[in-house]
Scaffold this motif. Sequence first.
Motif, PDB file in Angstrom:
ATOM      1  N   ASP A   6       0.420 -29.779   6.080  1.00 19.13           N
ATOM      2  CA  ASP A   6       0.556 -30.537   4.832  1.00 19.13           C
ATOM      3  C   ASP A   6      -0.780 -30.709   4.117  1.00 19.13           C
ATOM      4  OD1 ASP A   6       3.294 -30.865   5.156  1.00 19.13           O
ATOM      5  OD2 ASP A   6       3.098 -32.833   6.121  1.00 19.13           O
ATOM      6  N   ASN A   7      -1.855 -30.331   4.776  1.00 21.61           N
ATOM      7  CA  ASN A   7      -3.217 -30.431   4.241  1.00 21.61           C
ATOM      8  C   ASN A   7      -3.885 -29.065   4.402  1.00 21.61           C
ATOM      9  OD1 ASN A   7      -3.448 -33.549   3.971  1.00 21.61           O
ATOM     10  ND2 ASN A   7      -2.594 -33.194   6.000  1.00 21.61           N
ATOM     11  N   PRO A   8      -3.503 -28.089   3.556  1.00 21.69           N
ATOM     12  CA  PRO A   8      -3.940 -26.710   3.770  1.00 21.69           C
ATOM     13  C   PRO A   8      -5.455 -26.503   3.884  1.00 21.69           C
ATOM     14  CG  PRO A   8      -2.274 -26.814   2.048  1.00 21.69           C
ATOM     15  CD  PRO A   8      -2.628 -28.228   2.409  1.00 21.69           C
ATOM     16  N   TRP A  29      -7.740 -28.673   5.000  1.00 22.94           N
ATOM     17  CA  TRP A  29      -8.154 -29.174   6.315  1.00 22.94           C
ATOM     18  C   TRP A  29      -7.647 -28.252   7.414  1.00 22.94           C
ATOM     19  CZ3 TRP A  29     -11.838 -31.979   8.073  1.00 22.94           C
ATOM     20  CH2 TRP A  29     -11.769 -32.586   9.331  1.00 22.94           C
ATOM     21  N   ASP A  30      -6.408 -27.783   7.282  1.00 31.22           N
ATOM     22  CA  ASP A  30      -5.819 -26.868   8.252  1.00 31.22           C
ATOM     23  C   ASP A  30      -6.688 -25.621   8.392  1.00 31.22           C
ATOM     24  OD1 ASP A  30      -3.767 -25.998  10.054  1.00 31.22           O
ATOM     25  OD2 ASP A  30      -2.896 -24.789   8.453  1.00 31.22           O
ATOM     26  N   GLN A  31      -7.108 -25.065   7.277  1.00 29.11           N
ATOM     27  CA  GLN A  31      -7.946 -23.864   7.293  1.00 29.11           C
ATOM     28  C   GLN A  31      -9.329 -24.175   7.865  1.00 29.11           C
ATOM     29  OE1 GLN A  31      -8.444 -21.980   3.496  1.00 29.11           O
ATOM     30  NE2 GLN A  31      -9.416 -20.180   4.379  1.00 29.11           N
ATOM     31  N   THR A  32      -9.875 -25.340   7.510  1.00 38.46           N
ATOM     32  CA  THR A  32     -11.200 -25.725   7.999  1.00 38.46           C
ATOM     33  C   THR A  32     -11.207 -25.865   9.518  1.00 38.46           C
ATOM     34  OG1 THR A  32     -11.790 -26.845   5.955  1.00 38.46           O
ATOM     35  CG2 THR A  32     -12.925 -27.580   7.937  1.00 38.46           C
ATOM     36  N   ILE A  33     -10.192 -26.522  10.064  1.00 44.26           N
ATOM     37  CA  ILE A  33     -10.145 -26.758  11.513  1.00 44.26           C
ATOM     38  C   ILE A  33      -9.714 -25.496  12.251  1.00 44.26           C
ATOM     39  CG2 ILE A  33      -9.112 -28.173  13.350  1.00 44.26           C
ATOM     40  CD1 ILE A  33     -11.210 -29.528  11.412  1.00 44.26           C
ATOM     41  N   GLY A  34      -8.779 -24.745  11.677  1.00 44.58           N
ATOM     42  CA  GLY A  34      -8.405 -23.457  12.254  1.00 44.58           C
ATOM     43  C   GLY A  34      -7.551 -23.513  13.498  1.00 44.58           C
ATOM     44  N   LEU A  35      -6.760 -24.547  13.656  1.00 39.62           N
ATOM     45  CA  LEU A  35      -5.826 -24.630  14.777  1.00 39.62           C
ATOM     46  C   LEU A  35      -4.406 -24.590  14.208  1.00 39.62           C
ATOM     47  CD1 LEU A  35      -7.519 -27.474  16.866  1.00 39.62           C
ATOM     48  CD2 LEU A  35      -7.549 -25.017  17.344  1.00 39.62           C
ATOM     49  N   ASN A  42      -0.388 -24.818  13.645  1.00 37.28           N
ATOM     50  CA  ASN A  42       0.785 -25.562  14.096  1.00 37.28           C
ATOM     51  C   ASN A  42       0.448 -26.832  14.878  1.00 37.28           C
ATOM     52  OD1 ASN A  42       3.583 -25.918  14.224  1.00 37.28           O
ATOM     53  ND2 ASN A  42       3.667 -25.004  16.248  1.00 37.28           N
ATOM     54  N   VAL A  43      -0.460 -27.657  14.321  1.00 34.08           N
ATOM     55  CA  VAL A  43      -0.824 -28.906  14.992  1.00 34.08           C
ATOM     56  C   VAL A  43      -0.656 -30.099  14.065  1.00 34.08           C
ATOM     57  CG1 VAL A  43      -2.477 -27.790  16.557  1.00 34.08           C
ATOM     58  CG2 VAL A  43      -3.288 -28.754  14.387  1.00 34.08           C
ATOM     59  N   ALA A  44      -0.553 -31.259  14.674  1.00 40.68           N
ATOM     60  CA  ALA A  44      -0.647 -32.539  13.971  1.00 40.68           C
ATOM     61  C   ALA A  44      -2.054 -33.067  14.212  1.00 40.68           C
ATOM     62  CB  ALA A  44       0.376 -33.532  14.509  1.00 40.68           C
ATOM     63  N   GLY A  45      -2.599 -33.751  13.231  1.00 42.04           N
ATOM     64  CA  GLY A  45      -3.907 -34.370  13.387  1.00 42.04           C
ATOM     65  C   GLY A  45      -3.753 -35.858  13.638  1.00 42.04           C
ATOM     66  N   ILE A  46      -4.746 -36.454  14.283  1.00 38.05           N
ATOM     67  CA  ILE A  46      -4.772 -37.901  14.479  1.00 38.05           C
ATOM     68  C   ILE A  46      -6.153 -38.445  14.164  1.00 38.05           C
ATOM     69  CG2 ILE A  46      -2.903 -37.963  16.186  1.00 38.05           C
ATOM     70  CD1 ILE A  46      -5.092 -38.336  18.372  1.00 38.05           C
ATOM     71  N   ASP A  47      -6.169 -39.670  13.654  1.00 37.28           N
ATOM     72  CA  ASP A  47      -7.381 -40.457  13.446  1.00 37.28           C
ATOM     73  C   ASP A  47      -7.068 -41.862  13.951  1.00 37.28           C
ATOM     74  OD1 ASP A  47      -8.834 -38.391  11.937  1.00 37.28           O
ATOM     75  OD2 ASP A  47      -7.351 -38.792  10.376  1.00 37.28           O
TER      76      ASP A  47
END
Length: 176
Positions: free
Chosen positions: A77-79, A81-87, A89-94
């Motif tokens: 849902d956050n393309p 950030w998704d590309q920056t992190i490079g993992l 099919n994941v969910a992120g947490i803070d």
Amino acid sequence: MADVSFRPFTRADLPLLATWLDTPHVAHWWPREDTSLAALDAHYGPAIDGTDQSRLFLILIDDGTPVGFCETYLHADNPEWDQTIGLPNVAGIDYLIGAPELCGHGLGTAMIGAFTGLVFGLYPQVSGIASVPQAANPASRRVLEKNGFRLVDVRTVESDDPGDSGPAAIYLLERA
């Protein structure tokens, strides 16, 4: 250790979050130029209203005492950030623990353990959960490692969030 639970974060919780964001131990890792209620409402209001896909929670212990804040979101849902992190099919947490006197006693470890179960339940389609604390944050890194997250990389990430400044430690917990 305290029993940890979560409830959806509401606008009524914004003053408590503002207080936590202004405490030195949180402000160091979650720097915000403006922690006014208006600024926090502008930032978190869309998720509270359901127009942003992030899911926000208040962390509670024992008798319902609020002790922290956490959020989760799909990287997809956050393309950027998704590309920056490079993992894939994941969910992120803070996450943050608001009161300094609660830090260093196992609450973070218990909270992450409980939260990862909640996140996997919310997002049955993901293969893992990513967390990206600053590399210089040993407490956050330790609670992730205690909960089975593995370090994938340490590098500077592109982000407009001041909390992401400096080298980041990219962690992954794969679904069992």
